[in-house]
Design a protein around this motif. Structure first.
Motif, PDB file in Angstrom:
ATOM      1  N   PHE B  24      40.381  33.052  24.689  1.00 29.74           N
ATOM      2  CA  PHE B  24      40.403  32.669  26.093  1.00 29.74           C
ATOM      3  C   PHE B  24      40.161  33.880  26.985  1.00 29.74           C
ATOM      4  CE2 PHE B  24      42.359  31.565  30.113  1.00 29.74           C
ATOM      5  CZ  PHE B  24      41.824  30.297  30.325  1.00 29.74           C
ATOM      6  N   SER B  25      40.858  34.986  26.681  1.00 32.61           N
ATOM      7  CA  SER B  25      40.733  36.169  27.535  1.00 32.61           C
ATOM      8  C   SER B  25      39.336  36.771  27.426  1.00 32.61           C
ATOM      9  CB  SER B  25      41.743  37.242  27.156  1.00 32.61           C
ATOM     10  OG  SER B  25      42.871  36.675  26.603  1.00 32.61           O
ATOM     11  N   ILE B  26      38.844  36.930  26.196  1.00 31.74           N
ATOM     12  CA  ILE B  26      37.561  37.607  26.017  1.00 31.74           C
ATOM     13  C   ILE B  26      36.466  36.867  26.759  1.00 31.74           C
ATOM     14  CG2 ILE B  26      35.730  38.048  24.329  1.00 31.74           C
ATOM     15  CD1 ILE B  26      37.846  39.011  22.424  1.00 31.74           C
ATOM     16  N   ILE B  27      36.494  35.551  26.625  1.00 30.85           N
ATOM     17  CA  ILE B  27      35.424  34.791  27.258  1.00 30.85           C
ATOM     18  C   ILE B  27      35.496  34.901  28.767  1.00 30.85           C
ATOM     19  CG2 ILE B  27      34.721  32.401  27.670  1.00 30.85           C
ATOM     20  CD1 ILE B  27      34.805  32.066  24.666  1.00 30.85           C
ATOM     21  N   HIS B  28      36.711  35.011  29.299  1.00 27.67           N
ATOM     22  CA  HIS B  28      36.833  35.155  30.750  1.00 27.67           C
ATOM     23  C   HIS B  28      36.522  36.566  31.203  1.00 27.67           C
ATOM     24  CE1 HIS B  28      38.255  31.289  32.354  1.00 27.67           C
ATOM     25  NE2 HIS B  28      38.352  31.065  31.040  1.00 27.67           N
ATOM     26  N   MET B  29      36.464  37.490  30.273  1.00 32.42           N
ATOM     27  CA  MET B  29      36.133  38.857  30.662  1.00 32.42           C
ATOM     28  C   MET B  29      34.637  39.132  30.528  1.00 32.42           C
ATOM     29  SD  MET B  29      39.197  41.332  29.435  1.00 32.42           S
ATOM     30  CE  MET B  29      39.885  40.417  28.105  1.00 32.42           C
ATOM     31  N   LEU B  30      33.931  38.211  29.837  1.00 34.19           N
ATOM     32  CA  LEU B  30      32.489  38.414  29.667  1.00 34.19           C
ATOM     33  C   LEU B  30      31.798  38.387  31.028  1.00 34.19           C
ATOM     34  CD1 LEU B  30      31.427  36.143  26.666  1.00 34.19           C
ATOM     35  CD2 LEU B  30      31.468  38.624  26.738  1.00 34.19           C
ATOM     36  N   PRO B  31      30.820  39.248  31.214  1.00 35.14           N
ATOM     37  CA  PRO B  31      30.095  39.189  32.480  1.00 35.14           C
ATOM     38  C   PRO B  31      29.226  37.927  32.539  1.00 35.14           C
ATOM     39  CG  PRO B  31      29.081  40.787  31.002  1.00 35.14           C
ATOM     40  CD  PRO B  31      30.317  40.301  30.333  1.00 35.14           C
ATOM     41  N   GLY B  32      28.939  37.494  33.746  1.00 32.00           N
ATOM     42  CA  GLY B  32      28.069  36.318  33.907  1.00 32.00           C
ATOM     43  C   GLY B  32      28.879  35.106  34.287  1.00 32.00           C
ATOM     44  N   ASP B  33      28.422  34.340  35.258  1.00 31.36           N
ATOM     45  CA  ASP B  33      29.131  33.155  35.723  1.00 31.36           C
ATOM     46  C   ASP B  33      28.333  31.922  35.333  1.00 31.36           C
ATOM     47  OD1 ASP B  33      30.257  31.076  37.068  1.00 31.36           O
ATOM     48  OD2 ASP B  33      30.486  32.135  38.981  1.00 31.36           O
ATOM     49  N   PRO B  34      28.910  31.065  34.514  1.00 28.29           N
ATOM     50  CA  PRO B  34      28.155  29.908  34.027  1.00 28.29           C
ATOM     51  C   PRO B  34      27.739  28.952  35.148  1.00 28.29           C
ATOM     52  CG  PRO B  34      30.471  29.704  33.485  1.00 28.29           C
ATOM     53  CD  PRO B  34      30.273  31.077  33.995  1.00 28.29           C
ATOM     54  N   ILE B  35      28.584  28.834  36.191  1.00 24.01           N
ATOM     55  CA  ILE B  35      28.288  27.877  37.256  1.00 24.01           C
ATOM     56  C   ILE B  35      27.044  28.352  38.030  1.00 24.01           C
ATOM     57  CG2 ILE B  35      29.223  26.622  39.242  1.00 24.01           C
ATOM     58  CD1 ILE B  35      30.788  26.092  36.677  1.00 24.01           C
ATOM     59  N   GLN B  36      27.007  29.674  38.304  1.00 28.12           N
ATOM     60  CA  GLN B  36      25.845  30.220  38.990  1.00 28.12           C
ATOM     61  C   GLN B  36      24.605  30.073  38.124  1.00 28.12           C
ATOM     62  OE1 GLN B  36      26.507  34.069  40.724  1.00 28.12           O
ATOM     63  NE2 GLN B  36      27.380  32.990  42.494  1.00 28.12           N
ATOM     64  N   LEU B  37      24.795  30.260  36.816  1.00 32.58           N
ATOM     65  CA  LEU B  37      23.691  30.129  35.872  1.00 32.58           C
ATOM     66  C   LEU B  37      23.137  28.706  35.901  1.00 32.58           C
ATOM     67  CD1 LEU B  37      22.828  32.511  34.062  1.00 32.58           C
ATOM     68  CD2 LEU B  37      23.872  31.300  32.155  1.00 32.58           C
ATOM     69  N   MET B  38      24.071  27.719  36.058  1.00 40.44           N
ATOM     70  CA  MET B  38      23.676  26.312  36.083  1.00 40.44           C
ATOM     71  C   MET B  38      22.757  26.007  37.262  1.00 40.44           C
ATOM     72  SD  MET B  38      27.192  24.365  35.241  1.00 40.44           S
ATOM     73  CE  MET B  38      26.750  22.684  35.565  1.00 40.44           C
ATOM     74  N   PHE B  39      23.043  26.662  38.409  1.00 39.19           N
ATOM     75  CA  PHE B  39      22.282  26.350  39.611  1.00 39.19           C
ATOM     76  C   PHE B  39      21.004  27.171  39.740  1.00 39.19           C
ATOM     77  CE2 PHE B  39      26.248  24.364  40.560  1.00 39.19           C
ATOM     78  CZ  PHE B  39      25.852  23.214  41.261  1.00 39.19           C
ATOM     79  N   GLY B  40      20.858  28.153  38.864  1.00 41.51           N
ATOM     80  CA  GLY B  40      19.625  28.916  38.833  1.00 41.51           C
ATOM     81  C   GLY B  40      19.390  29.700  40.106  1.00 41.51           C
ATOM     82  N   LYS B  41      18.161  29.641  40.587  1.00 40.94           N
ATOM     83  CA  LYS B  41      17.783  30.520  41.694  1.00 40.94           C
ATOM     84  C   LYS B  41      18.112  29.943  43.073  1.00 40.94           C
ATOM     85  CE  LYS B  41      14.575  33.580  39.524  1.00 40.94           C
ATOM     86  NZ  LYS B  41      13.266  33.640  38.928  1.00 40.94           N
TER      87      LYS B  41
END
Lengths: 323, 313
Positions: B24-41
């Motif tokens: 749980f912690s490692i994944i929350h420490m990874l850089p990058g936001d999945p929600i922003q990734l979902m919406f693209g540009k």
């Protein structure tokens, strides 16, 4: 001598080292064991005592080879026997007791299994109950209390002395003619040493089993054995009745050995020893006596002539030119 | 015995719980936001906030963990951020294919390692021993994926007897599945077997020299029996420990090998989830691997105490 159980004649056991050199561990050694006799072999570490014992059973570790001599067991030469014939003699006619009881039992199997393996190896057909009865009886004989409860315990649940008793019981299982005890007490404490020696002596008296006992402990050997052999550098230096050799050693090495025993009876400034060091690399064909380098009675002839075993008195042999 | 197993099981549960915290912690420490990734540009802040709260990503981390753990315990690993499918639907069918590959690999490794280790020990210091130990040294030294590619070259391209990739489920056709799983399993097994072979060889040689073997030889026990019974059970103890420790490497190997052979297992799913930052899928995959690892070591522990009487329950 018709009642001779074992006779070793001019045994030579060599180790072929990787550098093609031969290391002679036992050289030109002869000894014999009569029925019902306990024979001791003494000498310092590396003098060839254990290799002599292993040679009799033909289990000299690689790259060891018996290159000369005869080993007559009840008149038959063991060196001429095939592997299967030898295997049948081991465990049934001649048995071994190892040096370190703490490592002589297989840690992952229980006590009963160890005995059963010997039964199986020699094709003994017996019911489980009969086997249990015999093993329990034997364990009782060697002084293990409540043997029936100990039968399914594992080696690590036993003390060193108890394990040595188990090994002795294993060595007696098929009523052998000869037991070879390779330093049976070296790894044990003083009181246990005495008890084990008494046990071995008692077995000889009761069952008439012949024994070869190899030991560092000169007192115990002198006390418990009928005859003894003193080995040095792979050769037998002196032999005779144990008390004679102990009290009146003829060979300078034996004398030094007996003199090295620490004494409590008077104040000793320092411990007597034998000067010099034991050379562990054994030459193939040495010139002169192998003890000459450390001997205080050394003369010129000792460096040139290799001494032969001479009979000084009846049954008393020594390999020394000066004795 | 029961008490021992229960205690091991308890330790296993604690291990899994700690792993869950770590995942749980490692994944929350990874850089990058999945929600922003979902919406693209073309990010729309309002809709981002809605989606964020839909996935519960706006809550404090601790309550996110509590929610996550409660869901997991109910068998709910959430929804894949990428495909919107239920994570359990994605993960479950792949567990069996990965487990089958892992066990096939383990089985191959044991079937190769013991005979070759024993052969090397029996013929020690001869050309047989030398070639076996050299081969195992080579296999230990080269990376698994490369071995996989070499096997593919030999068996699929040159000999043309096995497929390079694809999948046939075991329920469809056993033979088809075996043909698919053979090369990946052999690849995974190669490195493991190489290590175990050396371990078996050294231990046999070491134990052969011990007093209790010499003593039994002096009692007339046959050489064959000394090796197969007296020595063997003692060799099992360190070798089993080694196999238990290899479990991690084995599964790590499986992840890479699945990629090489495009074998549709958990490893392939996990790699893709990692690239897409598909957190729920990734978490579920890691959890499954952790669970397998713990169960694997539990089995080793139990076998260990069956073999070694010195272990008290």
């Amino acid at each position: 001598m018709s009642n001779t159980i074992l006779e070793i004649k001019n045994l030579r056991t060599e180790f072929l080292m990787p550098n093609k050199r031969h290391l002679v561990a036992v050289r030109d050694s002869s000894l014999h064991v009569d029925a019902g006799e306990i024979v001791g072999i003494v000498g310092e570490s590396g003098c060839g005592k254990s290799i002599t014992a292993y040679s009799v059973l033909r289990i000299v570790p690689e790259p060891g080879r018996i290159t000369a001599g005869e080993i007559l067991f009840r008149g038959e030469d063991l060196l001429g026997k095939g592997p299967e014939e030898l295997r049948e003699i081991r465990g049934k006619e001649i048995t071994l007791i190892c040096q370190d009881p703490l490592s002589s039992l297989n840690p992952v199997y229980d006590i009963f299994w160890h005995f059963n393996e010997i039964f199986t190896a020699h094709g003994v057909q017996k019911s489980h109950a009969e086997k249990i009865e015999q093993i329990v009886g034997l364990l009782g004989t060697v002084g293990i209390v409540q043997p029936e409860r100990k039968l399914h315990q594992y080696p690590h649940q036993f003390s060193g002395g108890m394990r040595q008793r188990v090994v002795i019981a294993m060595a007696m299982l098929l009523q052998p003619k000869l037991i070879i005890a390779d330093e049976p007490t070296t790894a044990l404490d003083v009181t246990t040493q005495r008890a084990i020696f008494d046990l071995l002596g008692g077995l000889r008296d009761k069952l008439g089993i012949s024994m070869i006992v190899i030991s560092h402990d000169l007192y115990l050997i002198a006390e418990q054995c009928d005859r003894m052999y003193v080995m040095y550098g792979g050769e037998i230096m002196e032999s005779g009745r144990a008390s004679d050799v102990f009290n009146h050693p003829l060979h300078p090495y034996s004398a030094g050995l007996m003199d090295s025993i620490p004494s409590l009876s008077f104040h000793q400034e320092h411990l007597n020893g034998i000067k010099g060091e034991f050379s562990s690399v054994f030459e193939e064909n040495p010139k002169g006596c192998c003890f000459a380098g450390r001997c205080d009675r050394v003369g010129e002839e000792c460096l040139l002539t290799r001494p032969e075993m001479r009979e000084i008195e009846e049954g008393r042999f020594v390999r020394c030119l000066k004795a | 015995m029961i008490r021992y197993i229960v205690r091991r099981l308890f330790y296993g549960l604690i291990t899994i719980w700690i792993i869950s915290v770590v995942i749980f912690s490692i994944i929350h420490m990874l850089p990058g936001d999945p929600i922003q990734l979902m919406f693209g540009k073309t990010p729309n802040p309002e809709r981002i906030a809605i989606v964020r709260s839909f996935y519960g990503l706006d809550k404090p981390v601790i309550s996110q963990y509590g929610l996550w753990l409660a869901n997991i315990l109910r068998g709910n690993f959430g929804v894949s951020i990428v495909s919107g499918q239920l994570v359990t639907e994605l993960v479950l069918p792949r567990i069996s294919s990965t487990l089958l590959l892992t066990f096939a690999g383990l089985l191959f490794s044991i079937c190769i390692a013991f005979p070759s280790g024993i052969a090397a020990a029996v013929h020690h210091n001869t050309w047989k021993d030398l070639s076996l130990t050299s081969i195992s040294l080579i296999l230990i030294s080269i990376p698994e994926f490369w071995i996989g590619i070499v096997y593919m070259m030999v068996f699929s391209v040159w000999l043309g007897i096995l497929p390079t990739s694809g999948y046939v489920s075991i329920s469809e056709s056993l033979v088809g599945f075996a043909r698919i799983v053979f090369l990946p399993a052999l690849t995974v097994a190669s490195v493991q077997a190489a290590q175990t072979t050396r371990m078996v060889r050294t231990n046999i040689l070491e134990i052969m020299r011990l007093d209790y073997i010499t003593l039994m030889r002096s009692f007339g026990v046959k050489e064959k029996r000394l090796l197969n019974v007296h020595v063997f059970k003692n060799v099992l103890i360190p070798v089993l420990t080694q196999i238990g420790m290899q479990a991690g490497a084995l599964m790590g190997g499986v992840i890479i090998i699945e990629r090489v052979f495009t074998y549709p297992g958990l490893g392939l799913l996990m790699m893709r989830a990692l690239q897409d930052r598909d957190y729920p899928v990734l978490q579920a995959c890691i959890m499954v691997f952790a669970l397998v690892y713990v169960v694997f070591n539990l089995i080793v522990d139990i076998l260990y105490c069956v073999i070694n009487p010195k272990i008290r329950y």
